[in-house]
Scaffold this motif. Structure first.
Motif: not given
Lengths: 56, 987
Positions: B794-796, B798-801, B804-806, B808
């Motif tokens: 779910e978190l992945m 989202e539009d994340l910096p 953070t995306s890396e 996750l």
């Protein structure tokens, strides 16, 4: 046991070198006498060897 | 022809050589060498039987009366068959009683009778002296033949008699010797036996193959000549069957009772084992000696040699055919035959004369007591006297008789001893009076039927004399006694001699009593009984006194040497010698003295010192009572015990043979004495092949050495490596056996199956516990992991910096890895049971192979297949595919540089057998054992979880099958899967 064997061999020798046994082979007596003689020696040799093998 | 000077020179050189040979043998014997004491020298020394009579006379006999000469050698051959029974007993008794001559033997048997000893000696000397003369006659005649003139032959005879007498004295009577053996003489006689055999065979070969075309040629020619009767026996030949039988019997007796034969076969015997070898070696010698007698005899006749000179064909043929050196060699051979006989016979007879006549006279007169030098010189004079008596006979009487005639008279003479000797060995009833009567009767017949006709033929008994008149009377005719006609002279004399001899011996023995001394000797001789040593209070009372008595007869030096030897032998001190030791010394001194002076005189020397006290009499009667009680066990009881023992033995052997344990008995030198059937299966060595061999050689198949560097008693577990046979795990137990039969018992148990089952059990239980653990872990980790995974997903979304995306993404990768491990754990714990369906293994394998075909690492691997048609199996295809894939990937990892993978399916006794065999790096033994353990991996933590093979194992077990691995480092690996098809197939 070996005692019986030697007695048997002695009696066999007596028969081999006695009449009428020799009479049967009169046609080639010399060959017979020497063959029987050698046979007896070989049998004694084998008997002695067997005795040695048996640890006697 | 040779000049007399040359012949003398040759004789002299030969005799010097003989001295050197005897001297060398004596020296070696003193150094402890067994140069003399061995069966070959013993057998060759027995060939002293072959005298000049054999060398020359046999040819003469063959040329004149055909085959009858063979009886002289066939008789000893027959007798030799019984040597292990008869001769061994004689040797045993003689050694026990220090008997040194046939007269001592007979006298000793009948209570050490001096009269009997003298009688036997008298008969022997009268009967044998002509035989000695025969040898000298042969030497003188051959000397004349070789020189071509009779001059000088008598001088040669005289000279040779003297030298041979000196030889016999030097090596037989140099000192009064307590050792009755004469190594020098024995070796010289053996040497001479070899010389005469080689010389005779050389002449034989020369005649047979040099002058004729072999045996066949000679026999054919003689068969076609007027001498053809010489090749047969019977009415038309020179010898009747009766004569043949009589001569055979006479020679059987001669080989036992001629004094020189008794001397070499009994007195000079140093081991019973030598008798065994002589039983065939001596007859073989006689056989070889006689092979060429007929060719020489017949050859001489065919070559035109005069029949009446046939005695010397051995010399005349080579001489007349231009082979003088061969004749010279034959002369040396004949000379050696004669000299050996003269030396040994004179020594043997001198012993008899000394012990039977001289020593009793010395004892009786008490005149020469203490003058041992005089005793020694007397012996020397006797030896010379006997040799010269032979010489006188040869010169003055010998010309009247042929070699054979003289020899056979001696044979008849010694046959007189046969009844008292042989019956005395086996019949307890025979006694001294019977023996004397028998011998006197036999001797009288010998004189009457053989000597008187000989004297008449020689003209010594004049025709028309009173004696001639008496002898012409039918009833008293010496050649047809009591009117018995039709027999040849040898058979005639033998018949009457033996008949009367045996008759008087038995009859007189039955009607008279034995003395106490005779009864004691009877036990020693008939039962080969060694009397118990009783500690009697006999004199002498000190070692000095014993030494003094001995010194009187054998000299001070020899006496001191004897007592010193006794003290050293038993490690006792001279000054503190107890009464028991003194009695032992006295007994040995008596025995030793009997070796030098004869048992009769020896016992006399100590006789007056024997006194039995009352206590000693009680002691003897007590001993007799004890012996009687120990003999009470009757023959039936013994037979019953024997039968029970045999049954017990059979029972025990059956048990040992039937147990599934390898059992072997080893002696202390590790020689195998018993080897049971199971042992054969374990070692691959059968019982016959194993017995008497060294155990360490037979157990090479064991991976450990049980016997080197020390014998490893106790229990060890080891493997067996035996050619292509399957490997076996063994439990080996080696234990020492104590008691009479020392050695080891080796028990080997095959524990291969047991070990396999134990390992299987251990692995299964380990898998079961780890499975339970895996199930718990999988469940407990699986649920939270699912929640974490969904939250990360779910978190992945989202539009994340970017960071953070890396991060996750990394977390998600690791969660996937954990999830895979958890899934594997679930598989291992069989959390996900699957449906089993009937499937062809071949199909699953082909699908699996199609999966790996696109893997780039598999491009270097050559996959070979061999799929037999097997019935369909009820399996879970996915799980099976998982197993096969796992094994193929493992094979790929084992062959990074490429190789070969062989996959096969075949039918194997109700199982479908699937094999994966690669040519990879292989697995060592330690890793192989842990291969199916969970979490065990050889690939490192990044490459594997260590669950692959454990899962394979669990799956196969779940299908009721088995999976096994065979591998060795550097030699590839083979996995074998067996799945049952019969039961599963039924549904």
């Amino acid at each position: 046991m070996m005692r019986d064997f030697w007695i048997f061999l002695f009696v066999l020798g007596l028969i081999l070198f006695s009449w009428p046994f020799m009479n049967i082979f009169m046609a080639d007596l010399v060959l017979y006498l020497f063959s029987a003689w050698l046979l007896l020696i070989v049998l004694v040799f084998l008997g002695v060897k067997k005795k040695a093998d048996d640890g006697g | 022809m040779f000049s007399t000077t040359v012949l003398f020179l040759i004789i002299f050189v030969y005799l010097v050589l003989l001295f050197l040979v005897a001297h060398y043998a004596e020296r070696k014997e003193r150094q402890g060498s067994n140069l003399v004491s061995n069966p070959y020298v013993y057998s060759l020394s027995l060939a002293v039987y072959c005298t000049s009579w054999t060398f020359y006379g046999s040819v003469g006999k063959a040329a004149n009366s055909g085959l009858s000469f063979l009886t002289i050698y066939i008789g000893p051959t027959l007798m030799a068959v019984l040597w292990w029974i008869i001769l061994r007993k004689i040797v045993y008794i003689s050694k026990e009683n220090r008997i040194t001559s046939i007269s001592d033997f007979i006298a000793s048997r009948y209570g050490n009778s001096l009269f009997l000893s003298a009688l036997v000696t008298f008969v022997a000397v009268v009967g044998i002296t002509p035989y000695l003369g025969l040898q000298l006659k042969a030497i003188m005649t051959t000397f004349a033949v070789m020189s071509g003139k009779p001059e000088g032959s008598h001088f040669a005879g005289w000279f040779i008699s003297l030298v041979l007498g000196i030889f016999a004295i030097f090596f037989g009577a140099r000192r009064v010797d307590l050792s009755e053996r004469h190594g020098g003489i024995v070796f010289a006689v053996a040497f001479e036996s070899a010389i005469k055999l080689i010389a005779f065979m050389a002449v034989g070969i020369s005649v047979t193959y040099g002058l004729f075309d072999g045996f066949g040629d000679i026999f054919e020619r003689i068969g076609n000549s007027h001498y053809s009767a010489l090749m047969t026996i019977g009415e038309d030949s020179g010898v009747s069957f009766m004569e043949w039988t009589s001569l055979t019997f006479l020679s059987m007796m001669a080989i036992m009772f001629l004094p020189r034969q008794f001397h070499v076969s009994v007195v000079e015997n140093s081991s019973y084992d030598h008798i065994k070898k002589a039983m065939w070696l001596f007859p073989l010698y006689l056989f070889l000696m006689n092979i060429f007698v007929l060719p020489i005899a017949y050859g001489g006749l065919l070559l035109g040699e005069p029949q009446q000179s046939a005695d010397y064909f051995v010399l005349s043929i080579p001489l007349n055919q231009g082979a003088p050196f061969l004749a010279l060699f034959a002369f040396i051979g004949g000379f050696s035959a004669a000299t050996a006989m003269i030396i040994v016979e004179s020594l043997a007879l001198s012993n008899m004369v000394m012990n039977s006549f001289v020593m009793p006279a010395v004892w009786g007169l008490n005149a020469m007591k203490g003058f041992y030098v005089m005793i020694l010189n007397t012996r020397r004079i006797i030896i010379l006297g006997l040799v010269f008596a032979g010489y006188v006979f040869a010169v003055y009487i010998g010309d009247f008789y042929s070699l054979v005639s003289i020899g056979l008279k001696s044979f008849e003479a010694v046959t007189i001893f046969a009844p008292s000797f042989l019956l005395g060995l086996y019949w307890k009833g025979g006694n001294k009076k019977g023996a004397i009567a028998g011998i006197l009767a036999g001797f009288a017949v010998w004189i009457y039927t053989l000597m008187i006709p000989a004297l008449m033929r020689a003209g010594i008994i004049a025709k028309d004399s009173i004696q001639d008149y008496i002898f012409s009377y039918t009833f008293l005719n010496p050649t047809a006694l009591f009117g018995l006609e039709g027999l040849d002279r040898w058979s005639h004399s033998l018949f009457w001699g033996l008949l009367l001899n045996v008759f008087f011996y038995v009859t007189v023995s039955l009607f008279t009593k034995q003395s106490e001394a005779e009864t004691r000797q009877t036990m020693i001789f008939v039962d080969s009984y060694s009397p118990i040593e009783l500690s009697l209070s006999q004199k002498p009372e000190s070692i000095d006194e014993i030494e003094r008595i001995l010194a009187e007869y054998i000299g001070k030096a020899e006496s001191k040497h004897f007592t010193r030897g006794f003290l050293e032998k038993y490690h006792v001190e001279r000054n503190t010698l107890s009464v028991e030791w003194l009695h032992k010394l006295r007994g040995e001194a008596e025995l030793a003295l009997s070796g030098a002076l004869g048992p009769s005189i020896s016992s006399l020397i100590f006789q007056d010192k024997k006194v039995l006290t009352h206590d000693e009499k009680v002691q003897i009667s007590d001993s007799v009572r004890k012996i009687s009680s120990s003999l009470r066990l009757s023959r039936q009881e013994l037979a019953e015990k024997n039968r029970q023992l045999a049954l017990l033995k059979e029972f025990t052997e059956n048990i040992i043979e039937s147990v599934p344990l390898g059992i072997a008995m080893l002696d202390e030198s590790l020689q195998v004495k018993y080897w049971n059937m199971a042992m054969e299966g374990i070692t691959g060595v059968d019982k016959e092949g194993a017995l008497e061999l060294q155990a360490d050689l037979l157990l090479k198949c064991l991976e450990i050495d049980l016997f080197e560097p020390v014998v490893k008693e106790g229990e060890v577990i080891c493997n067996r490596a035996l050619g292509n046979a399957p490997q076996m795990t063994l439990k080996v137990h080696l234990s020492r056996v104590t008691g009479k039969q020392r050695g080891y018992v080796l028990v080997i148990e095959d524990i291969t199956e047991k070990k396999k089952i134990e390992e299987e059990l251990f692995r299964t239980s380990k898998h079961a516990s780890i499975g339970r653990l895996a199930a718990g872990v999988s469940h407990e980790i699986g649920n939270p992991l699912a929640s974490i995974s969904s939250l990360v997903q779910e978190l992945m979304a989202e539009d994340l910096p970017p960071f953070t995306s890396e991060a996750l993404g990394t977390i998600n990768t690791h969660i996937d890895r954990i999830a895979r491990i958890v899934r594997n754990l679930g598989d291992f714990a069989r959390l996900n049971p699957r449906q089993k369906v009937l499937t062809q293994l071949k199909d699953i394998l082909e699908v699996t192979m199609s999966l790996v075909r696109y893997d780039k690492n598999f491009k270097k691997i050559n996959i070979k297949t061999d799929f037999e048609e097997v019935p369909r199996l009820k399996v879970d295809p996915d799980q099976m595919q998982q197993v096969f894939l796992n094994l193929m990937l493992n094979a790929r990892d084992a062959m990074p540089e490429g190789g070969e993978l062989f996959i096969s399916v075949k039918h194997n006794n109700g199982y479908a057998e699937t094999i994966f065999a690669d040519t990879g790096s292989g697995i060592d033994r330690d890793n192989r054992e842990k291969l199916f353990d969970p979490f065990f991996t050889t690939k490192g933590p990044k490459k594997g979880t260590g669950l692959g093979l454990s899962i394979c194992y669990s799956i196969i077990k779940d299908h009721g099958g088995s999976i096994e691995v065979e591998s060795a480092k550097g030699q590839g690996t083979q996995f074998t899967i067996n799945l049952p098809w019969k039961v599963e197939n039924e549904t």
